[in-house]
Design a protein around this motif. Structure first.
Motif, PDB file in Angstrom:
ATOM      1  N   GLU A   1      16.181   1.491  -9.766  1.00  0.00           N
ATOM      2  CA  GLU A   1      15.725   0.255  -9.123  1.00  0.00           C
ATOM      3  C   GLU A   1      14.772   0.566  -7.972  1.00  0.00           C
ATOM      4  OE1 GLU A   1      17.600  -3.723  -6.888  1.00  0.00           O
ATOM      5  OE2 GLU A   1      18.886  -2.032  -7.415  1.00  0.00           O
ATOM      6  N   MET A   2      15.069   1.605  -7.236  1.00  0.00           N
ATOM      7  CA  MET A   2      14.256   1.945  -6.064  1.00  0.00           C
ATOM      8  C   MET A   2      13.061   2.826  -6.407  1.00  0.00           C
ATOM      9  SD  MET A   2      17.054   2.542  -2.990  1.00  0.00           S
ATOM     10  CE  MET A   2      18.090   3.710  -3.859  1.00  0.00           C
ATOM     11  N   TRP A   3      13.061   3.448  -7.570  1.00  0.00           N
ATOM     12  CA  TRP A   3      12.064   4.465  -7.900  1.00  0.00           C
ATOM     13  C   TRP A   3      10.608   4.007  -7.741  1.00  0.00           C
ATOM     14  CZ3 TRP A   3      11.098   9.246  -7.703  1.00  0.00           C
ATOM     15  CH2 TRP A   3      10.054   9.824  -8.397  1.00  0.00           C
ATOM     16  N   PRO A   4      10.219   2.823  -8.195  1.00  0.00           N
ATOM     17  CA  PRO A   4       8.817   2.444  -8.008  1.00  0.00           C
ATOM     18  C   PRO A   4       8.368   2.520  -6.547  1.00  0.00           C
ATOM     19  CG  PRO A   4       9.877   0.947  -9.539  1.00  0.00           C
ATOM     20  CD  PRO A   4      10.963   1.796  -8.966  1.00  0.00           C
ATOM     21  N   ASN A   5       9.223   2.069  -5.629  1.00  0.00           N
ATOM     22  CA  ASN A   5       8.847   2.128  -4.219  1.00  0.00           C
ATOM     23  C   ASN A   5       9.031   3.526  -3.631  1.00  0.00           C
ATOM     24  OD1 ASN A   5       7.944  -0.473  -4.035  1.00  0.00           O
ATOM     25  ND2 ASN A   5       9.744  -1.279  -2.995  1.00  0.00           N
ATOM     26  N   ILE A   6       9.962   4.296  -4.172  1.00  0.00           N
ATOM     27  CA  ILE A   6      10.084   5.696  -3.747  1.00  0.00           C
ATOM     28  C   ILE A   6       8.791   6.435  -4.084  1.00  0.00           C
ATOM     29  CG2 ILE A   6      11.255   7.891  -4.238  1.00  0.00           C
ATOM     30  CD1 ILE A   6      13.821   6.270  -4.703  1.00  0.00           C
ATOM     31  N   LYS A   7       8.348   6.241  -5.294  1.00  0.00           N
ATOM     32  CA  LYS A   7       7.114   6.896  -5.750  1.00  0.00           C
ATOM     33  C   LYS A   7       5.908   6.422  -4.938  1.00  0.00           C
ATOM     34  CE  LYS A   7       4.595   7.772 -10.080  1.00  0.00           C
ATOM     35  NZ  LYS A   7       4.598   7.529 -11.569  1.00  0.00           N
ATOM     36  N   LYS A   8       5.865   5.139  -4.675  1.00  0.00           N
ATOM     37  CA  LYS A   8       4.771   4.567  -3.897  1.00  0.00           C
ATOM     38  C   LYS A   8       4.777   5.119  -2.459  1.00  0.00           C
ATOM     39  CE  LYS A   8       4.150   0.149  -4.479  1.00  0.00           C
ATOM     40  NZ  LYS A   8       4.290  -1.341  -4.332  1.00  0.00           N
ATOM     41  N   ALA A   9       5.977   5.230  -1.875  1.00  0.00           N
ATOM     42  CA  ALA A   9       6.084   5.738  -0.500  1.00  0.00           C
ATOM     43  C   ALA A   9       5.696   7.206  -0.421  1.00  0.00           C
ATOM     44  CB  ALA A   9       7.503   5.529   0.014  1.00  0.00           C
ATOM     45  N   MET A  10       6.081   7.984  -1.435  1.00  0.00           N
ATOM     46  CA  MET A  10       5.697   9.397  -1.444  1.00  0.00           C
ATOM     47  C   MET A  10       4.182   9.532  -1.603  1.00  0.00           C
ATOM     48  SD  MET A  10       6.927  12.602  -1.360  1.00  0.00           S
ATOM     49  CE  MET A  10       5.558  12.886  -0.246  1.00  0.00           C
ATOM     50  N   SER A  11       3.617   8.783  -2.530  1.00  0.00           N
ATOM     51  CA  SER A  11       2.173   8.867  -2.794  1.00  0.00           C
ATOM     52  C   SER A  11       1.354   8.437  -1.591  1.00  0.00           C
ATOM     53  CB  SER A  11       1.807   7.998  -4.001  1.00  0.00           C
ATOM     54  OG  SER A  11       2.534   8.383  -5.140  1.00  0.00           O
ATOM     55  N   PHE A  12       1.916   7.577  -0.747  1.00  0.00           N
ATOM     56  CA  PHE A  12       1.198   7.102   0.430  1.00  0.00           C
ATOM     57  C   PHE A  12       0.811   8.260   1.338  1.00  0.00           C
ATOM     58  CE2 PHE A  12       1.076   5.512   4.819  1.00  0.00           C
ATOM     59  CZ  PHE A  12       0.164   4.479   4.705  1.00  0.00           C
ATOM     60  N   ALA A  13       1.552   9.358   1.272  1.00  0.00           N
ATOM     61  CA  ALA A  13       1.244  10.510   2.126  1.00  0.00           C
ATOM     62  C   ALA A  13      -0.184  10.993   1.898  1.00  0.00           C
ATOM     63  CB  ALA A  13       2.234  11.644   1.859  1.00  0.00           C
ATOM     64  N   TRP A  14      -0.669  10.920   0.671  1.00  0.00           N
ATOM     65  CA  TRP A  14      -2.044  11.340   0.395  1.00  0.00           C
ATOM     66  C   TRP A  14      -2.961  10.192  -0.004  1.00  0.00           C
ATOM     67  CZ3 TRP A  14       2.181  13.221  -2.440  1.00  0.00           C
ATOM     68  CH2 TRP A  14       2.361  12.724  -3.726  1.00  0.00           C
ATOM     69  N   ASN A  15      -2.379   9.067  -0.418  1.00  0.00           N
ATOM     70  CA  ASN A  15      -3.206   7.920  -0.800  1.00  0.00           C
ATOM     71  C   ASN A  15      -3.483   6.971   0.359  1.00  0.00           C
ATOM     72  OD1 ASN A  15      -3.459   8.688  -3.472  1.00  0.00           O
ATOM     73  ND2 ASN A  15      -1.647   7.534  -4.152  1.00  0.00           N
ATOM     74  N   GLY A  16      -2.700   7.082   1.423  1.00  0.00           N
ATOM     75  CA  GLY A  16      -2.836   6.132   2.524  1.00  0.00           C
ATOM     76  C   GLY A  16      -4.015   6.403   3.430  1.00  0.00           C
ATOM     77  N   GLY A  17      -4.594   7.576   3.316  1.00  0.00           N
ATOM     78  CA  GLY A  17      -5.780   7.893   4.109  1.00  0.00           C
ATOM     79  C   GLY A  17      -5.509   8.202   5.562  1.00  0.00           C
ATOM     80  N   VAL A  18      -4.229   8.457   5.923  1.00  0.00           N
ATOM     81  CA  VAL A  18      -3.937   8.725   7.339  1.00  0.00           C
ATOM     82  C   VAL A  18      -3.228  10.051   7.562  1.00  0.00           C
ATOM     83  CG1 VAL A  18      -3.867   6.306   8.077  1.00  0.00           C
ATOM     84  CG2 VAL A  18      -1.798   7.363   7.144  1.00  0.00           C
ATOM     85  N   TRP A  19      -2.546  10.610   6.564  1.00  0.00           N
ATOM     86  CA  TRP A  19      -1.732  11.813   6.783  1.00  0.00           C
ATOM     87  C   TRP A  19      -2.332  13.037   6.070  1.00  0.00           C
ATOM     88  CZ3 TRP A  19       3.240   8.617   5.482  1.00  0.00           C
ATOM     89  CH2 TRP A  19       3.540   7.787   6.576  1.00  0.00           C
ATOM     90  N   ASP A  20      -2.018  13.208   4.784  1.00  0.00           N
ATOM     91  CA  ASP A  20      -2.577  14.343   4.038  1.00  0.00           C
ATOM     92  C   ASP A  20      -3.902  13.898   3.430  1.00  0.00           C
ATOM     93  OD1 ASP A  20      -3.136  16.553   2.527  1.00  0.00           O
ATOM     94  OD2 ASP A  20      -1.320  16.463   1.287  1.00  0.00           O
TER      95      ASP A  20
ATOM     96  N   ASN B   1       0.814  -1.219   0.000  1.00  0.00           N
ATOM     97  CA  ASN B   1       0.000   0.000   0.000  1.00  0.00           C
ATOM     98  C   ASN B   1       0.847   1.268   0.000  1.00  0.00           C
ATOM     99  OD1 ASN B   1       1.030   0.010   2.582  1.00  0.00           O
ATOM    100  ND2 ASN B   1      -0.963   0.221   3.617  1.00  0.00           N
ATOM    101  N   GLY B   2       2.192   1.117   0.026  1.00  0.00           N
ATOM    102  CA  GLY B   2       3.077   2.282   0.034  1.00  0.00           C
ATOM    103  C   GLY B   2       3.536   2.689   1.408  1.00  0.00           C
ATOM    104  N   GLY B   3       2.916   2.113   2.436  1.00  0.00           N
ATOM    105  CA  GLY B   3       3.379   2.405   3.791  1.00  0.00           C
ATOM    106  C   GLY B   3       4.740   1.762   4.031  1.00  0.00           C
ATOM    107  N   GLN B   4       5.632   2.499   4.615  1.00  0.00           N
ATOM    108  CA  GLN B   4       6.982   2.000   4.873  1.00  0.00           C
ATOM    109  C   GLN B   4       7.082   1.561   6.334  1.00  0.00           C
ATOM    110  OE1 GLN B   4      10.400   4.804   5.173  1.00  0.00           O
ATOM    111  NE2 GLN B   4      11.161   3.764   3.336  1.00  0.00           N
ATOM    112  N   SER B   5       7.405   0.299   6.553  1.00  0.00           N
ATOM    113  CA  SER B   5       7.575  -0.182   7.936  1.00  0.00           C
ATOM    114  C   SER B   5       8.685   0.634   8.581  1.00  0.00           C
ATOM    115  CB  SER B   5       7.930  -1.668   7.940  1.00  0.00           C
ATOM    116  OG  SER B   5       6.879  -2.437   7.392  1.00  0.00           O
ATOM    117  N   HIS B   6       8.347   1.380   9.630  1.00  0.00           N
ATOM    118  CA  HIS B   6       9.383   2.267  10.173  1.00  0.00           C
ATOM    119  C   HIS B   6      10.351   1.521  11.093  1.00  0.00           C
ATOM    120  CE1 HIS B   6       6.817   2.772  13.850  1.00  0.00           C
ATOM    121  NE2 HIS B   6       7.952   3.097  14.434  1.00  0.00           N
ATOM    122  N   ARG B   7      10.066   0.257  11.329  1.00  0.00           N
ATOM    123  CA  ARG B   7      11.037  -0.667  11.930  1.00  0.00           C
ATOM    124  C   ARG B   7      11.041  -1.905  11.047  1.00  0.00           C
ATOM    125  NH1 ARG B   7      12.442   1.090  17.132  1.00  0.00           N
ATOM    126  NH2 ARG B   7      10.930   2.452  18.141  1.00  0.00           N
ATOM    127  N   VAL B   8      12.203  -2.236  10.508  1.00  0.00           N
ATOM    128  CA  VAL B   8      12.265  -3.354   9.569  1.00  0.00           C
ATOM    129  C   VAL B   8      12.499  -4.656  10.336  1.00  0.00           C
ATOM    130  CG1 VAL B   8      14.752  -3.068   9.160  1.00  0.00           C
ATOM    131  CG2 VAL B   8      13.330  -4.190   7.439  1.00  0.00           C
TER     132      VAL B   8
END
Length: 880
Positions: free
Chosen positions: A541-560, A494-501
């Motif tokens: 290589e990382m860009w798809p998940n970078i983009k997904k993580a950035m978009s999560f800020a408004w797509n995740g329904g919890v922050w923006d 969903n783009g959310g980044q586990s803040h503890r791996v």
């Protein structure tokens, strides 16, 4: 300015008398400690991801943390019969003048008065040894020197200790070794017999937290131009976290003798037997565990009374190595010892006792460093082969930094906190990926807490690790691997980044919680590290998940939630609470992430996403300045009807601009109004600065006491103190202080920023606290590595391997630079209306298309210049 000379002559924190003995003139010195300021000094020796052994200010070896767990306070010692006195690791000197009886002294200063009084008298290992009257400790991490003084000793005795630190090379900076070189000088008119002996108990199998040594043996070896003792175990399970090998070796050409073990006698007569043997002629007679040692008639009486348990071999047999020399008048001898280790069975997020087994705690993930060597002897052999190159490379780096025209307090904070990277706070799994606790634990725990742990705060917690600015500018490849963990292994579908791996890395996303500051900060960091490396392939290589993580800020329904560039939803963060409503701390992180994502998208040709990020950035930045800035600083707006428990509210937060701080280190420019930013920093200094903690009410942990000074986390100058504000609001924590102080320096508020740095380091002065151990949630706390940003801010250094550009402030002088892949110096001087610049690369090749002196002028080279390692290039920059 030669700080090495100035700081030997005078040290504001140390006793003022100057000792007569000389230092190694080839080793730079930044700080000296003596008298009471030696009390807490303990400098870790070891490599990145290997664990460490600490060298105490008096010359002792303490905090043996080499078996895969933090174990501050652990000293391996061996006991024979209960009750008896334990002997721990030591080095000692034998000397004999012509016509006089021989003497032995342990190579340590006086026992601390804190250890004078225990249940059985002095509560210090090896307290029965005669010792030196005084030591002086001089350091520029990772180089430490100790001068030993005693009015009756006819020799100058100096210890030089280090481990390799090679900028841009994490492997060579990740060697599991502690180098101890004793330098003896004969100041008399006659030859003196000398011998240096070192002893380390073979304690394989026990690490201060768990385990039992069993079947441990020491084997003498003489090969590959090194001699010494190889320590191993035949019965400790080879899958055990405490299984591995150790070695005590020497590269000396002197007369080497050894003991694979000591005679096993009762009542600590074992120690007496060693003493009698060594003082006889400065050489050792072996007492191997595998053979029956014949005893003399005088031993029969107590031998007959020994229990069956006492007849067994010593569980942790002492590996003892001696090197003897005859030193002629006026001559010097250097005797180099190496302690090396190899413990391959690291468990994932192993806390010793606390949270054991959580998120992979029982899984073996291995150690990267043990894949580089077959065992501890192989480490010693490799170290010997490259010894001069490694020492010279370490000196070159430290000397370049220490002798530059930087405020010494910024150098001290940045350099000394670099040791956190080499503590058990950080490890690399077998595949080479790096991870980190927030901090490490003490085997003694704490009186104010019920739990103990070898590590605190698992998972390379992003909202803590976002603050550090050391690794990217010294070990770029390693820093990029941290980004790989964050974006290739910790981003959920969903783009959310586990803040503890979680570990093993295949389970990286098992911790399904996201932190607003953590996730946004990693986006700024990946941009910064890509700029420093120029590695387009890794970015793609990382860009798809970078983009997904950035978009999560408004797509995740919890922050923006309404996608307007402002976070108003539930925002988990480093204060260990969930902000609700717009607040400056999360706003700065978010705006910085939007700018970083915009720049990466432009470079990769993703115009639509770049435009989306740009639009949100402009709307959000404008709204924050118009609505949260109160004329003095930025406030947190708690929405009507929302709980005010564990929130900030109208408080002035110490790191409300932390996103702007990291944006500056990444070269992203301002994410908020420059005037508001600068006013806010002045307000933080005005409202949050405490000059005497005797008058300060603190509700939580105390990291500053008495008449110490520092920046508290939050103040409420405009009233409206919440009944239950976020828990840490009355604390001070060095990582927050450093990042805020560095930001002040970036904004030209240099005096205020340096003052904060000085306040922190005055608290870690060697008397009150260890200068090599800034704590927060545990020891050697990762956030404290934000200290390196003080150097970046003062010099104005920026580098991009993408555009081949470099920036510096236009101040005249000689300064240090490092971009994570190399380092060097720069000399800037007046040249009429222009500035003359000489740029030197001391390690690594450097390519530049343009060079900028901030606020002065820019030169665009007609043809890209290439400065090879060891070369320099001189040019002029005209004022624009």
């Amino acid at each position: 300015m030669n700080k090495s000379i100035l700081l030997i002559l005078a040290c504001s924190l140390c006793a003022s008398n100057v000792i007569a003995q000389e230092w190694n003139k080839d080793w730079p010195i930044l700080k000296t400690y003596q008298d009471k300021y030696l009390k807490e000094v303990a400098m870790p020796l070891g490599g990145i991801g290997t664990g460490t052994i600490s060298l105490g200010g008096t010359g002792d070896l303490r905090d043996w943390e080499i078996m895969n767990r933090g174990a501050l306070g652990y000293i391996p010692a061996f006991k024979l019969v209960q009750p008896t006195i334990a002997n721990g690791p030591f080095f000692a000197i034998y000397y004999k003048e012509q016509g006089k009886d021989p003497e032995i002294k342990v190579l340590e200063g006086p026992v601390s008065q804190d250890e004078y009084y225990g249940d059985w008298g002095a509560d210090a290992v090896n307290s029965g040894f005669p010792r030196f009257e005084k030591t002086t400790f001089a350091a520029a991490y990772p180089l430490a020197q100790i001068n030993f003084e005693h009015r009756k000793v006819p020799l100058d005795v100096r210890l030089e200790a280090f481990n390799p630190l090679i900028v841009g090379d994490a492997d060579q900076s990740g060697i599991p070794v502690a180098v101890l070189r004793y330098v003896l000088t004969n100041n008399t008119d006659s030859p003196i017999e000398t011998s240096i002996v070192g002893m380390i108990p073979n304690y394989i199998g026990i690490d201060g937290w768990s385990g039992t040594p069993e079947g441990n043996y020491n084997e003498y070896r003489d090969s590959d131009d090194i001699k010494g003792l190889f320590m191993y175990s035949e019965k400790v399970d080879k899958k055990d976290v405490n299984w591995g090998t150790m070695a005590l070796t020497t590269t000396s050409d002197g007369d080497v003798s050894y003991r694979t073990s000591w005679a096993k006698l009762g009542w600590n007569w074992t120690f007496r037997e060693f003493w009698d043997d060594f003082i006889h002629d400065g050489k050792l007679t072996d007492h191997p565990d595998r053979n029956v040692v014949e005893m003399t008639d005088k031993d029969v009486a107590f031998l007959e009374e020994r229990s069956e348990n006492e007849k067994e071999k010593i569980k942790t047999p002492p590996a003892t190595l001696a090197v003897k020399h005859l030193i002629q008048p006026g001559d010097s001898k250097s005797i180099t010892f190496m302690i090396t280790w190899h413990f391959p069975n690291r468990r994932a997020w192993d806390h010793g006792t606390h949270h054991s087994g959580q998120y992979g705690g029982e899984d073996i993930v291995g150690n990267y460093y043990t894949t580089q060597y077959s065992d501890a002897w192989d480490v010693a052999k490799t170290m010997k082969t490259n010894f001069e190159e490694l020492e010279e490379g370490t000196i070159d780096f430290v000397e370049s930094l220490v002798n530059s025209d930087l405020p010494e307090i910024l150098v001290e904070a940045g350099l000394f906190n670099l040791n956190n990277l080499r503590s058990q706070t950080v490890f690399r799994t077998e595949d080479g990926l790096p991870f980190g606790f927030e901090g490490t634990g003490s085997i003694k725990g704490t009186k104010i807490g019920a739990e103990k742990a070898s590590g605190w705060g698992f998972g390379t917690c992003t909202h803590v690790w976002n603050y550090e600015s050391t690794i990217p500018f010294l070990f770029g490849d390693l820093s990029m691997k941290f980004r790989e963990v964050e974006f290739l292994h910790a981003v959920n579908e969903n783009g959310g980044q586990s803040h503890r791996v979680a570990l093993p890395i295949e389970k990286g996303t098992d911790f399904k919680r996201w932190a607003a500051d953590g996730q946004m900060g990693t986006l700024i960091k990946v941009y910064r590290d890509w700029q420093l490396s120029g590695d387009d392939a890794k970015l793609k290589e990382m860009w798809p998940n970078i983009k997904k993580a950035m978009s999560f800020a408004w797509n995740g329904g919890v922050w923006d939630i309404d996608k307007d560039g402002v976070m108003e939803g539930v925002q988990h963060n480093t204060m260990d609470i969930n902000y609700v409503g717009p607040n400056p701390q999360m706003a700065g992180w978010y705006l910085g992430a939007l700018r970083a994502s915009e720049e990466m998208a432009i470079h990769l040709g993703d115009k639509a996403f770049a435009q989306e990020c740009r639009s949100l950035f402009l709307k959000g930045s404008s709204w924050i300045d118009e609505n949260l800035f109160n004329g003095d600083y930025y406030e947190h707006h708690i929405p009507e009807g929302e709980s005010k428990v564990a929130q900030l509210g109208k408080g002035c937060l110490v790191d409300q601009l932390v996103g702007q701080y990291l944006a500056h280190t990444a070269g992203l420019g301002y994410v908020l109004d420059k005037d508001n930013v600068q006013t806010t920093l002045k307000s933080i200094m005005n409202y949050n600065y405490v000059t005497d903690f005797n008058d300060h009410f603190n509700t939580f942990r105390s990291f500053a006491l008495g008449d110490e000074s520092g920046l508290i986390m939050a103040s409420y100058p405009k009233g409206d103190l919440l009944d239950f504000p976020f828990p840490y609001y009355t604390e001070v924590m060095t990582g927050f202080e450093y990042s805020t102080a560095a930001h002040m320096i970036y904004e030209g508020q240099i005096d205020a920023g340096i003052k904060i740095f000085e306040n922190v380091r005055n608290r870690y002065d060697g008397y009150k606290r260890n200068p090599f151990n800034e704590g927060e949630y545990g020891h050697r706390y990762s956030r404290a590595m934000s200290a390196w940003a003080g150097i970046l801010a003062y010099t104005g250094f920026q580098y991009s391997a993408v555009t081949k550009t470099m920036n510096f402030n236009p101040n005249s002088g000689s300064f240090f630079w490092s971009n994570g892949y190399g380092f060097g110096t720069i000399k800037i001087s007046e040249s009429g209306a222009s500035k003359a610049v000489t740029l030197t690369s001391k390690k690594g090749d450097l390519e530049l298309s343009s060079f900028k002196l901030n606020g002065f002028g820019t030169i665009k080279f007609k043809k890209k210049i290439s400065i090879k390692e060891g070369e320099d290039y001189t040019f002029s920059v005209s004022k624009n």
